[in-house]
Scaffold this active site. Structure first.
Site, mmCIF file in Angstrom:
data_model
loop_
_atom_site.group_PDB
_atom_site.id
_atom_site.type_symbol
_atom_site.label_atom_id
_atom_site.label_comp_id
_atom_site.label_asym_id
_atom_site.label_seq_id
_atom_site.Cartn_x
_atom_site.Cartn_y
_atom_site.Cartn_z
ATOM 1 N N SER A 95 0.808 -1.228 0.000
ATOM 2 C CA SER A 95 0.000 0.000 0.000
ATOM 3 C C SER A 95 0.834 1.267 0.000
ATOM 4 O O SER A 95 0.275 2.366 -0.069
ATOM 5 C CB SER A 95 -0.927 0.002 1.217
ATOM 6 O OG SER A 95 -0.202 0.182 2.408
ATOM 7 N N THR A 227 -2.703 2.666 2.910
ATOM 8 C CA THR A 227 -1.929 3.898 3.076
ATOM 9 C C THR A 227 -1.354 3.820 4.477
ATOM 10 O O THR A 227 -1.831 3.037 5.291
ATOM 11 C CB THR A 227 -2.897 5.106 2.996
ATOM 12 O OG1 THR A 227 -3.482 5.147 1.701
ATOM 13 C CG2 THR A 227 -2.253 6.437 3.285
ATOM 14 N N THR A 245 1.418 6.985 0.582
ATOM 15 C CA THR A 245 0.635 5.904 -0.031
ATOM 16 C C THR A 245 1.048 5.639 -1.474
ATOM 17 O O THR A 245 1.589 6.528 -2.143
ATOM 18 C CB THR A 245 -0.863 6.287 -0.026
ATOM 19 O OG1 THR A 245 -1.638 5.179 -0.452
ATOM 20 C CG2 THR A 245 -1.155 7.466 -0.941
ATOM 21 N N ARG A 255 -3.973 9.816 -11.426
ATOM 22 C CA ARG A 255 -4.952 9.969 -10.343
ATOM 23 C C ARG A 255 -4.221 10.323 -9.046
ATOM 24 O O ARG A 255 -3.265 9.662 -8.656
ATOM 25 C CB ARG A 255 -5.729 8.670 -10.159
ATOM 26 C CG ARG A 255 -6.764 8.684 -9.014
ATOM 27 C CD ARG A 255 -6.234 8.120 -7.729
ATOM 28 N NE ARG A 255 -7.272 7.902 -6.715
ATOM 29 C CZ ARG A 255 -7.021 7.576 -5.454
ATOM 30 N NH1 ARG A 255 -5.763 7.426 -5.047
ATOM 31 N NH2 ARG A 255 -7.996 7.379 -4.599
ATOM 32 N N VAL A 256 -4.666 11.357 -8.381
ATOM 33 C CA VAL A 256 -4.112 11.724 -7.075
ATOM 34 C C VAL A 256 -5.230 11.559 -6.064
ATOM 35 O O VAL A 256 -6.355 11.998 -6.296
ATOM 36 C CB VAL A 256 -3.575 13.171 -7.097
ATOM 37 C CG1 VAL A 256 -3.211 13.634 -5.700
ATOM 38 C CG2 VAL A 256 -2.358 13.264 -8.016
ATOM 39 N N GLY A 257 -4.931 10.911 -4.951
ATOM 40 C CA GLY A 257 -5.947 10.672 -3.928
ATOM 41 C C GLY A 257 -5.953 11.745 -2.868
ATOM 42 O O GLY A 257 -5.518 12.885 -3.100
ATOM 43 N N ASP A 258 -6.434 11.367 -1.707
ATOM 44 C CA ASP A 258 -6.549 12.323 -0.601
ATOM 45 C C ASP A 258 -5.237 12.530 0.148
ATOM 46 O O ASP A 258 -5.025 13.582 0.763
ATOM 47 C CB ASP A 258 -7.619 11.853 0.391
ATOM 48 C CG ASP A 258 -7.339 10.449 0.936
ATOM 49 O OD1 ASP A 258 -6.712 9.631 0.221
ATOM 50 O OD2 ASP A 258 -7.740 10.173 2.078
ATOM 51 N N THR A 278 -6.941 6.901 6.022
ATOM 52 C CA THR A 278 -6.665 5.876 5.016
ATOM 53 C C THR A 278 -8.011 5.393 4.483
ATOM 54 O O THR A 278 -9.023 5.522 5.168
ATOM 55 C CB THR A 278 -5.884 4.683 5.607
ATOM 56 O OG1 THR A 278 -6.663 4.094 6.654
ATOM 57 C CG2 THR A 278 -4.537 5.099 6.184
ATOM 58 N N GLY A 279 -8.005 4.850 3.284
ATOM 59 C CA GLY A 279 -9.260 4.362 2.703
ATOM 60 C C GLY A 279 -9.582 5.086 1.412
ATOM 61 O O GLY A 279 -8.679 5.650 0.768
ATOM 62 N N GLY A 281 -9.981 7.509 -1.049
ATOM 63 C CA GLY A 281 -9.566 8.902 -1.120
ATOM 64 C C GLY A 281 -10.594 9.821 -1.739
ATOM 65 O O GLY A 281 -10.742 10.979 -1.331
HETATM 66 N N1 GLY Z 1 -6.422 7.037 0.749
HETATM 67 C C1 GLY Z 1 -5.537 6.683 -0.260
HETATM 68 C C2 GLY Z 1 -6.023 6.943 -1.605
HETATM 69 O O1 GLY Z 1 -7.215 6.902 -1.866
HETATM 70 O O2 GLY Z 1 -5.199 7.210 -2.463
#
Ligand code: GLY
Length: 380
Positions: A95, A227, A245, A255-258, A278-279, A281
């Site tokens: 992860s 993450t 992460t 793609r960029v997450g949270d 985590t989870g 995003g």
């Molecule tokens: N929380 C990690 C992601 O969605 O990239």
């Protein structure tokens, strides 16, 4: 010709341990804005705050290391960044960092951010390729630039000039999992069903969950968004945090997450506390959930109550039918790791049971998360 005066923190970019992150911080020099004051609370005397770190369940080694470093007087941000470096370098953690699951093209793309409570400054990188310690690159963004977020090729160029080594982050384990996913995607393409592989089979089994949809139980592979987040508090009550992460497995490139977004994947207000996540995003980005949780703590909520209220908000804001089960509950998960100025902590998740990691004077351990919904029996 000099364009602007050199900042003090620019002068010392030689190594993590040497960086005087607190050099321009005069404790107590900027009191909270009058009408924005945290709810009154009894705080320990200066130098007597509980030294502690909280993290996602994959972060026991990270919290342990962060607390060891803070006990030696290392700045909390450097401590948590060095803590998560253990997990970023772990090939078995799919992860994060080296060994993280790749995007749909089989290329590992990493996101990370750091936030320093006392300075209220942040640094972040998104969609960074080829560098195993994105949290350290994010720290360099904070320390050596006037920016907060660098992405993609720009982030990689920045890491290179900062002296980070480039390498292929795709391990054999992650490559096999990715290829299996690709070969099973569709019966409309030219890939044949892959041969059985016990390790790969276990991975997909572990990430398959049951949901009640349209009156029946549906088994579904849920792409991992694992993450690591780590928040740390030192004896002065200063709080810092980082989230790092490889993001959503098999994501669309770019793609960029949270995780690298301040207020989403992490947030700290040194007067109030911190939260990281985590989870899924995308759900977090649409709610800026870590900022929300810290603001709820500012209003007087405990970390546990703030985390549960944040989970409720996310559930209320989830409208897409394909993301809801028969009872209107999100079928994805998000977890929050919260630490307040009084030294209280909580791990809170949409779905439980779940665990999170803590290190403090009682040692290093996993604790149970509070949760909004209970998983169906026999589910992980
Ligand atoms: N929380 C990690 C992601 O969605 O990239």
């Amino acid at each position: 010709m000099s364009h602007f005066p050199r900042r003090t923190f620019l002068a010392a970019s030689g190594g993590l341990a040497a960086l005087p992150l607190l050099a321009d911080h005069a404790p107590g020099s900027d009191g909270p804005v009058a009408d924005d004051r945290p709810a009154p609370r009894a705080l320990p005397p200066e130098g007597r705050f509980p030294i502690k770190a909280v993290s996602s369940a994959n972060g026991m080694a990270a919290t342990k290391r962060a607390v060891e470093l803070m006990r030696k007087g290392v700045d909390p941000l450097q401590a948590v960044v060095q803590g998560v470096a253990i997990v970023e370098a772990d090939p078995d953690d799919t992860s994060v960092g080296y060994g993280g699951l790749p995007n749909e093209l089989g290329i590992v793309e990493l996101d990370a951010a750091v936030m320093h409570g006392p300075l209220h400054r942040a640094g972040a990188v998104g969609a960074l390729r080829g560098i195993r310690h994105p949290a350290q690159v994010a720290l360099r963004v904070l320390q050596t630039t006037d920016h907060v977020l660098l992405v993609g090729e720009g982030a990689r160029q920045f890491a290179r000039v900062q002296g980070f080594k480039e390498e292929n982050l795709l391990t054999e384990k992650a490559r096999k999992i990715w290829l299996h996913w690709k070969q099973n995607l569709s019966d409309q393409d030219d890939w044949l069903a892959p041969p059985a592989d016990a390790e790969v089979g276990r991975f997909f089994q572990q990430h398959t969950r049951s949901f009640q949809v349209a009156g029946r139980t549906v088994r579904k592979f849920v792409r991992p968004t694992g993450t690591i987040h780590c928040s740390g508090m030192n004896a002065q009550g200063d709080i810092c945090c980082t989230t790092t992460t490889s993001g959503l497995a098999f994501k669309i490139p770019g793609r960029v997450g949270d995780s690298p977004i301040i207020g989403a994947g992490l947030y700290v207000d040194n007067e109030v506390g911190s939260c990281g996540s985590t989870g899924r995003g995308e759900a977090n980005l649409q709610n800026l959930a870590s900022f929300l949780a810290v603001e709820l703590m500012r209003g007087g909520m405990t970390p546990k109550d703030a985390g549960i209220a944040t989970c409720r908000r996310i559930a209320q804001h989830t409208k897409r039918k394909d993301l809801l089960d028969d009872q209107g509950r999100p079928i994805f998960d998000l977890k929050f790791y919260l630490l307040d100025k009084q030294g209280r902590h909580a791990g809170v998740s949409l779905w439980g049971p779940a665990k999170f990691a803590v290190s403090d004077e009682r040692g290093t351990r996993l604790e149970e998360c509070e949760f909004l919904y209970e998983r169906m029996k026999n589910e992980k």
